[in-house]
Structures are given as C-alpha cells and as structure tokens.
Write an enzyme that holds these catalytic residues in place. Sequence first.
Site: not given
Length: 638
Positions: A362, A380, A384, A463
């Site tokens: 990023r 990370q 999912h 979230k």
Amino acid sequence: MKVVLPDNSELELPEGATGLDAARAIGARLAEQAVLVRSNGSVQDLRLPLHDGQHVRFLTTRDTGDPDALAVLRHSSAHLLAEAVRRLYPGVRVAIGPPIDNGFYYDFEFPEPIGEGDLAKIEDEVRRELAEGREWSREEISRDEARGRFEREREPYKVELVETAEGDISLYTQGDFTDLCRGPHLQNSKPIKAFKLTGLAGAYWRGNEHNTQLTRIYGTAFYSQADLDAYLERLEQARARDHRKLGVQLDLFHLEEISPGSPFWHPKGMVIFNELEAMRRRENARRGYLEVKTPLIYDKVLWERSGHWEKFRENMFLIPEDDHLFAIKPMNCPGHMVLFADKLRSYRELPLRYAEAAPLHRNEPSGSLHGLTRVRHVTQDDAHIFCTREQIEDEIFACLDYAKWIYDLFDLESDFELSTRPDNKLGTDEEWDFTEGALKSALERRRLEYTVNEGDGAFYGPKIDLHMKDSLGRSWQMGTIQLDSQQPGRLNCRYVGADNSEHVPYVIHRALMGSFERFVGILTEHYAGAFPFWLAPVQIRTLPVGESHRGAAHDLAGRLNGCRVEVDDSDDTVGKRIRNAEIEKIPFVVVYGDKESEDALAIREHGGEQTTLSLEEFRAKLATLVPWQAGAEPSLTS
C-alpha cells in the site's frame, strides 16, 4: 422553550438561550465549572443556542477523565500554543491545531527551522498566558469577511480553509490571537492546570506529500498536575518500550530508506513472524478455513470491476506495461472472488472459507510511515468467507469467538466499534440497512458493548473494528470483520441454491491480527520485548560454568529438543552471561556447573526467579507455556 436534563426533568429557558444560559439557570457553581454540553452523543460549545426539547448534560472541570472534557481542554490549549508561537516568531504562518488522543498538536510554517530546544521557550510563553488568564469569545462572520481578514494577515492556510469550509464560518479569539475554528472551547483558561509540550515532527499540509512540509508541535494538557505526571510516566514507559528501539536491541528487524516502510526481518524476528504464521495456519485449519494462494499483480480491469480503482487507486503501486496498466495488490479480496468465480458453486459448498497471508503493498504517504505500525509492505492474516444470507450470523459469531481466542492469548483487552456506510459507498441504502443490521444484531446477541463510528465503513460494506488495549492502557485498532454485499456480484460470484436458482453470496472479510508487521510491533511494546515463552526467538540459554561443563551444557540443549535453545560457552564470567540473557529477555537460563545434573538443574527465569528442577519437571513446566497444549479454547460466551 424547554430542555431535558439527565434526570429527565425539564428546564424552561427563553428562546435562543445558550448552554451557558442553561447552566446559569441551574446554578452559579455549575456555570463557573461547565466546559461543554453533551447532547445525544455529540458535543456542543457552551456559547451555542439550545433548541426546544434538546437533551443536555453539562461536562465540568470535575469530569477530568472524560474524553470529551479532555478534548475541549486540549483544543483550547492548542490555541494558547498558537498565540505563543505567533508572539515569539514574527512571520510564522499558522495552519491547524486539533485535539488528538492524549493531547493536541498545531502545525506551523516557521520563517526559520526550530528544534526540540525551542520547546521550553514556547512552553514558558504559554505559562505566562495562563498566569495572565485568557477568555475565549466566539463570532460568526461571512465567508468573504473571513477570506479578507486572513488575506490581510497573510495566513494562506487559513484562506484555503475558508475556501473549502462547509457551513457557517466561525472565529474564536483569546488574547491577541484569532483563529478560524468550529470549536468547542473552554470559557476561560482557568481549568488548564497542567500543560506540557511533548515533541516536534514534520507534517505535510493536508497530509499530501506534494504540499509544503510544516512543523508540527505536539503537546498535552490536563485538569490536574497529578494527571499530567501520571501521563508523563506512561509516556516514559512507552519510550522505553518503543518497538523501533527494541527491534534493534533484540535483533528482530531494521528499516532502510532504500525501501521505505518495508522492514528487513532478521532471523530472530522471523521466529516471531513464523510462530504467528504457524498459529494462523493451525487455528484456521481447526476452524474450517482452506489455504489458497492468489497472484500479487492484477490488470487494472479487475480493480475497476471490484470498485477499488475508483476508491483506492491513490494507495496502489502501479506497473505500466505496453497498453496495459497493472497494480500490485493492496488487499486479497478481489483475487479470492476471482478464485470463487472460477466455477458455478453449489449452496452445499457454503460457507466456503478462503485464507491467505500474502504480502500486500500500500502506497502510504512517506510522512505517515512509523516503524512496524505503519508500513507499505503488509502481511495480513486475511480470510474471506463466502456464505448465504442465512449463514451470516453464525459466521460472524465464529469470527468474534476466534478474535477473542487470539486476544486472550496475548492478554489484550478488546473493544468493538461498528463502522457504518461512508459517503462513497457502493450499493443501495436497502442493502446497507441489511448488512449494518446483521453486524449490529451479531454484536448485541453476543451481548458485546460497542460504539458506532458513523460513516467509517468500507465502500463495499459495514465493519466491526476490533480495538485492543495493551499493558500501558493504549488503544490500537487491529482486527476487522466486514460484511460485503457489493463486490461478489461485481466479480461474478454465483452459487446455485436449494431452489435451483443462481444467487450471489455474501462475503465476510476478516483479518483478526490485522497485519503481522503491526501486530509484532504492538506485541513488542505490550511485552516490552519479553515475549511469552512460545513466541520468544530464543526460549532457553544454557550457561556452562567452566570449560569442563561445556559438553554437558551442549548435551542438555540437545535433550531439550522442540525448544529454541542456545549455549553461551563464551569466556565471559557467569554473571555477565546471565546479565546478557536478561537484557536479551530470554525466558529461561540454565546454569550448569559441578552441582547440576539431569536430576537437579539450576534454572533462572527472566526477571530473576530461581528454581531447581529435574529435566523431566522442567519439560513438564515448559509444556504448560504453550497455550494450545495447555488449556481449552476460550470464547465470548465462556
């Protein structure tokens, strides 16, 4: 008009009465001590008018630990700082000065650079202001008046803020300093009993590295000197625990300008990294996750279809090639959806849980990079979950339980925050009503207290953000559980339901540690580098007393198989070798001399405790220090 007080009684006031008018109607003491009005979860300056039927609560100088009461004190302190800087440094240009967690800052463009040594002079000037006393007044003016005023004062940053401001333009004045500001502020400076400037940093105007770099002065303020002293003590502890310092001291990692925001992991640091990765794989397998691996680079077309090109492009590293434009992935979700969409699925396959700890990149602004806690190279503990509408709640429950297991493992307290639809959302309000409601229901059915962060959801769904408190009481945002009803359809994810029709699955995005880099940084400070036994890079060090004991010390190290053991058979004294192991925060040191044998080992734990155990007793003790061997799994309902 009438306003409603905390005990549900009503207070009658003239139309247009302010919060301060209401406080005076209740009593002179309240009016003197009031610092803020809290109404329906938001805060309001005492100088602003109340409206009929408004519920009000007054925060006062007695609410010394209330975050809102501290924020208004610190906001006013930031304005005192700006006044002092303006007086001491003619020609300085003033930018912005908000309250932040644990303090405040103000950004300036100085005619000449200043250093840490100048803070004492500035602090003395603020103390002079406090001794003189200051009162804040508020006025509203037109945009043209504000623009003209700051142009005359040669304050270009204020002019730019006027141009981009929404709603009414308000000014606050104290002493000879007037600032463009929405407030709120204290009535006067009397409540500021403790003030301290804490540091300097560079900061780009509006966070854009293409803009002017300003000087940011950090400070803090409290309602009492005792509270400031306690905070400074915590700050000193935090400095001693700084993961950037300990990372070098313990030989875990280092950073280089040749690759900003991308840590170089040393062998000992990789032990920690790999232990976390092994835990992730083991616990994922127990919970029905399937490990996958997806590409690192994708054509721009995929990012356009997923919605990330419009919403996240500025944070991507781009790779042009002939007539194509590629991007290094900053997240795994589009790749996982391409994997799912490889074929038409059956409802019998759901829930389908994909997990991957791939390196992500990023393009964070260089000025925001900070050790391991803000990086460009991110790994990370990502997953999912593709599921039906009916499976959402059970899957959210399982994610929350999994999160609880991880945070309990590291003795981290957890707080929950529900983030709702942002302005740049995809999809309809009806879809967001359902996804927000599903997360809210899961939290409430689990009887979890949570706060709401309006507008901070991802563009594809709401979230639950997981905030952790470390051993110093500092809060960190780490994990996240997100419910997505947008990307699966955009990326052609389909399954055949029991009704023999095609449906779009929901996807739960889930990262519980957040990133390994950030998590290791937080854990390093949480434990002050003294990692728990199962995570420590070196778990045991054996120390032969003399040359004749070296063989036995090496043999003992070999018999402690399954542990990470070193032998320090250097020529240093035993005392120095023990001190070295203590500095390196090694959990156990075994000193082996004439009196030691398999039946009687002299064992020192980090911190100084000494025991004598047999080899078998020592092995049994070590087994209790590996959590998944030693006890049952906790959950949010246990």
